[in-house]
Design a protein around this motif. Structure first.
Motif, short mmCIF file in Angstrom:
data_model
loop_
_atom_site.label_atom_id
_atom_site.label_comp_id
_atom_site.label_asym_id
_atom_site.label_seq_id
_atom_site.Cartn_x
_atom_site.Cartn_y
_atom_site.Cartn_z
N PRO A 216 0.83 -1.22 0.00
CA PRO A 216 0.00 0.00 0.00
C PRO A 216 0.86 1.26 0.00
O PRO A 216 1.02 1.89 1.02
N THR A 217 1.40 1.60 -1.15
CA THR A 217 2.24 2.80 -1.25
C THR A 217 1.33 4.00 -1.50
O THR A 217 0.46 4.28 -0.70
N VAL A 224 -5.66 0.27 -1.82
CA VAL A 224 -5.46 -1.15 -2.12
C VAL A 224 -6.74 -1.94 -1.83
O VAL A 224 -7.17 -2.76 -2.63
N LEU A 225 -7.36 -1.65 -0.70
CA LEU A 225 -8.59 -2.37 -0.35
C LEU A 225 -9.68 -2.12 -1.38
O LEU A 225 -10.41 -3.02 -1.79
N ALA A 264 0.76 7.12 2.24
CA ALA A 264 1.66 6.13 1.64
C ALA A 264 2.52 5.41 2.67
O ALA A 264 2.94 5.99 3.67
N ASN A 265 2.75 4.12 2.40
CA ASN A 265 3.67 3.30 3.19
C ASN A 265 4.72 2.77 2.23
O ASN A 265 4.45 2.62 1.04
N GLY A 267 6.95 0.06 3.43
CA GLY A 267 7.48 -1.20 3.93
C GLY A 267 6.34 -2.08 4.42
O GLY A 267 6.47 -2.83 5.39
N LYS A 268 5.21 -1.96 3.76
CA LYS A 268 4.04 -2.70 4.21
C LYS A 268 3.49 -3.56 3.08
O LYS A 268 3.60 -3.20 1.91
N VAL A 269 2.89 -4.68 3.49
CA VAL A 269 2.22 -5.52 2.52
C VAL A 269 0.85 -5.91 3.07
O VAL A 269 0.73 -6.30 4.23
N ILE A 270 -0.16 -5.73 2.22
CA ILE A 270 -1.50 -6.18 2.59
C ILE A 270 -1.69 -7.55 1.95
O ILE A 270 -1.45 -7.72 0.76
#
Lengths: 332, 365
Positions: A216-217, A224-225, A264-265, A267-270
């Motif tokens: 989720p940048t 993203v959702l 924005a992120n 270093g994250k993954v959904i």
């Protein structure tokens, strides 16, 4: 006359329409039309290849927790990783503004080399161009990446079904606010989460049950959702109280009237995961340094097809929609 | 300091909602509550509190979104300024997307107009100091909340003898708009959710006539879910129990009885109240803040002349009616079809505080 506005680059609805009306219209093919984070390419070997590209135009170049170089490496690495591909090689193109301090480029290339080492990839090709002063803002970087799709892996929105759980590997909203704080000279201790995700993702894939992953940048978790709900035509329900948000991010967003869900992120993954695998997945993720604050934030529902519903902390509900442009601070 | 999660406690929220619904269970007919603050509009949708309350309570959004009540003429003037070669427009972010008669600041920016988003009017002053060859025009839009900041910026500019900083003042005052709404027979209001931020500046006093002369219960309310629920409980109690209408203050941790005296004195020093045009309410007496003659060297309207295009409106846009609560966004034929946040036709679709944008974003049909 219709012109390109900044909102066309914000990752929200305006970007989506630009991609659909211009890019897909003219370039469309079976690989591109997937609009995934990376293109999946057939290869003569046993494994398929993943290919992706991204440009980095961040201002300022340096911020708490990262810089344009770490973004350029991790952004592309993560786009491969969320496809289930082991990142292997990176290209790197610089567009430099005449007059840029040599030291600055020295710092950036050092940082880039470190980031590449950390992400276990090699930078194997590149290009540099210099444009006249004023024709670029210090430095832009483009990176492309190639990765190897892991064997027998099916990550596809098609297989998402009711009851599947949605997991994120930690707190949200830090990156966007860290950059903004530096740019606008706000004194905060918020640090970007910029990091390469392949290690944690590789471990997660070994647990099994992964149906979809995306980082989720730009546009944040909400975007993203919304994409998952729209593209798979399923409903999503998330719980506000389960969203990992650090106190400093929450307070700073409140003050500026921003919503961390759209920030924005890096270093994250959904991840959408089979409900039976949610528990082992969570404990697996928590063992990784990038997953200590992992949490189930919601699930796939039968109703509300194409929509994302959020249960607020007090038990009310609101719809989460895509952003239409950049989030702007409110007046009062 | 912790100050967010404590005001979002689910158990307390449900308990307050229960009390409100009890008060209202015997009440015949609907109760119309109006807020006149964009942040309230946003918070009410954002927290989802209406889901917890009886559907006998109807929530109306009044003219509380600063960019929404700003008339087209103002936007057109700002756009005309942005086209002048030696001007830099500085503005809060919300303004740039607002459509004027034929353009918006966002579009002007893309065609080369110098438009810069700032987070504080003081930033404009820094820009003015950095670019002495340009004239920096700050778009002073907002209510009593933003006016003191702008006043203080003008005073700083005066002290520091900055000659290239100007303000296009479009500031408005909330209480005159509230009484104008009560004069309008098309609009039914049973209670006012008085704006928390504005009240922090003006205090409780200015709302007294609304309660005593017009007989409308008024409660100054904060923005967190528990603030809103506690404040609505106070309002519903006044309405259903049939107490004598009064002004109450739920937001005591921020709002003092007499307001912020220092901020008020800043406003009075720099601005004077004159008749002002509001979108949806037209010309209201003594409802706008204009720069006093003493500081006219910072008054863009007085110092920089510009040709402004003839004002045009979309004939079907009902923002004016939406702003007064007379119509709901979905009553508009443009809503969600021709008018969307990507391509707003009326200002209420632009700002996250705007009623149409809030309805659209949170999918209210």
């Amino acid at each position: 006359m219709k012109r390109i506005l900044l909102s066309h680059g914000s990752g929200g609805k305006a970007t989506a329409s630009l991609i659909k009306d211009l890019m897909l219209e003219k370039f469309g093919n079976s690989i591109l039309n997937e609009l995934a984070d990376s293109a999946i390419l057939e290869s003569t070997g046993k494994q398929k290849l993943c290919f992706t590209t991204d440009s980095f135009v961040v201002n300022p170049l340096f911020f708490k927790g990262g810089d344009i170089a770490t973004l350029a490496v991790n952004g592309t690495v993560n786009d491969l990783a969320v496809m289930g591909a082991r990142p292997l090689y990176l290209s790197c193109s610089f567009i430099l503004e005449e007059g840029l301090e040599w030291n600055m480029l020295d710092r950036i290339t050092t940082s880039m080399a470190n980031a590449a080492r950390k992400a276990k990839i090699q930078i194997v090709t590149g290009d540099t161009k210099v444009v006249e002063k004023g024709n670029a803002d210090k430095m832009y970087i483009n990176t492309s990446g190639i990765g190897l799709l892991q064997k027998g892996l099916i990550i596809s929105k098609e297989v998402i079904k009711e009851g599947d759980k949605i997991i994120i590997n930690g707190e949200i909203g830090a990156h966007g606010l860290a950059v903004m704080s530096k740019r606008e000279n706000f004194k905060t201790n918020i640090k970007s989460d910029c990091a390469p995700l392949w290690d944690i993702i590789n471990n997660m894939l070994s647990v099994g049950g992964v149906k979809f992953m995306r980082d989720p940048t730009r546009g944040g978790v909400a975007t993203v959702l919304c994409e998952i709900a729209e593209n798979s035509n399923i409903g999503i329900k998330i719980k506000e109280e389960s969203l990992p948000i650090h106190e400093n991010v929450l307070s700073f967003s409140e003050i500026l009237g921003l919503d961390p869900l759209y920030i924005a992120n890096e270093g994250k993954v959904i991840t959408v995961v089979d409900k039976d695998k949610a528990k082992p997945m969570l404990s697996n993720m928590k063992q990784n340094v990038l997953g200590k604050e992992s949490a189930v934030i919601g699930e796939i529902t039968k109703g509300n097809k194409g929509k994302v519903l959020l249960e607020t902390v007090i038990g009310g509900e609101r719809i989460i929609d895509r952003l239409t442009g950049d989030q702007l601070p409110r007046i009062c | 300091m912790k100050y967010i999660k404590e005001y979002r406690n689910k158990d307390l929220a449900l308990r307050l909602a229960g009390t409100i619904n009890n008060y209202i269970s015997e009440y015949k007919g609907k109760i119309f509550l109006m807020e006149v603050c964009g942040t309230h509009t946003h918070s009410i949708f954002y927290s989802g509190i209406m889901n917890l309350l009886s559907d006998k309570i109807e929530h109306l959004s009044g003219p509380g979104c600063p960019v929404c009540v700003t008339p087209n003429e103002y936007i057109d003037t700002a756009i005309a300024y942005s086209r002048l070669p030696d001007i830099i427009i500085t503005t809060f972010g919300d303004m740039i997307k607002v459509p004027g008669s034929t353009s918006s600041l966002e579009k002007e920016k893309a065609s080369g107009g110098k438009v810069k988003i700032v987070y504080s009017p003081l930033e404009s002053l820094e820009i003015a100091q950095r670019t002495p060859e340009k004239k920096v025009v700050f778009l002073g839009v907002g209510f009593e909340t933003t006016a003191p900041l702008v006043a203080s910026t003008i005073l700083t500019a005066s002290d520091e003898k900055i000659k290239n900083f100007f303000v296009l003042s479009g500031h408005k005052l909330i209480p005159p708009a509230m009484t104008a709404l009560l004069e309008n027979e098309e609009i039914k209001i049973d209670g006012f959710i008085c704006p928390g931020h504005v009240s922090a500046i003006i205090g409780e006093e200015p709302y007294k006539p609304i309660a005593t002369e017009y007989g409308i219960p008024s409660v100054i309310i904060g923005f967190e879910p528990l603030d809103l629920l506690e404040g609505i409980e106070m309002l519903i109690k006044q309405i259903t129990v049939g107490e004598k209408p009064k002004v109450e203050n739920q937001y005591r941790r921020v709002v003092r009885k007499r307001g912020n005296i220092k901020a008020l004195s800043l406003i009075n020093k720099v601005f004077e109240a004159k008749d002002s045009t509001w979108r949806g309410l037209e010309l209201l007496p003594k409802s706008g803040l204009y720069i006093k003659a003493r500081y006219s060297q910072f008054d863009a309207e007085k110092q920089i002349s510009v040709n402004i295009e003839k004002t045009k409106f979309h004939s079907k846009c009902i923002c004016g009616k939406v702003l007064t609560g007379a119509k709901k966004p979905y009553d508009c034929t443009l809503y969600g079809k021709l008018c969307t946040p990507e391509n707003p036709i009326g200002p209420c679709m632009v700002s996250s505080e705007g009623t149409c944008a809030a309805y659209y974003k949170f999918n209210k049909q």
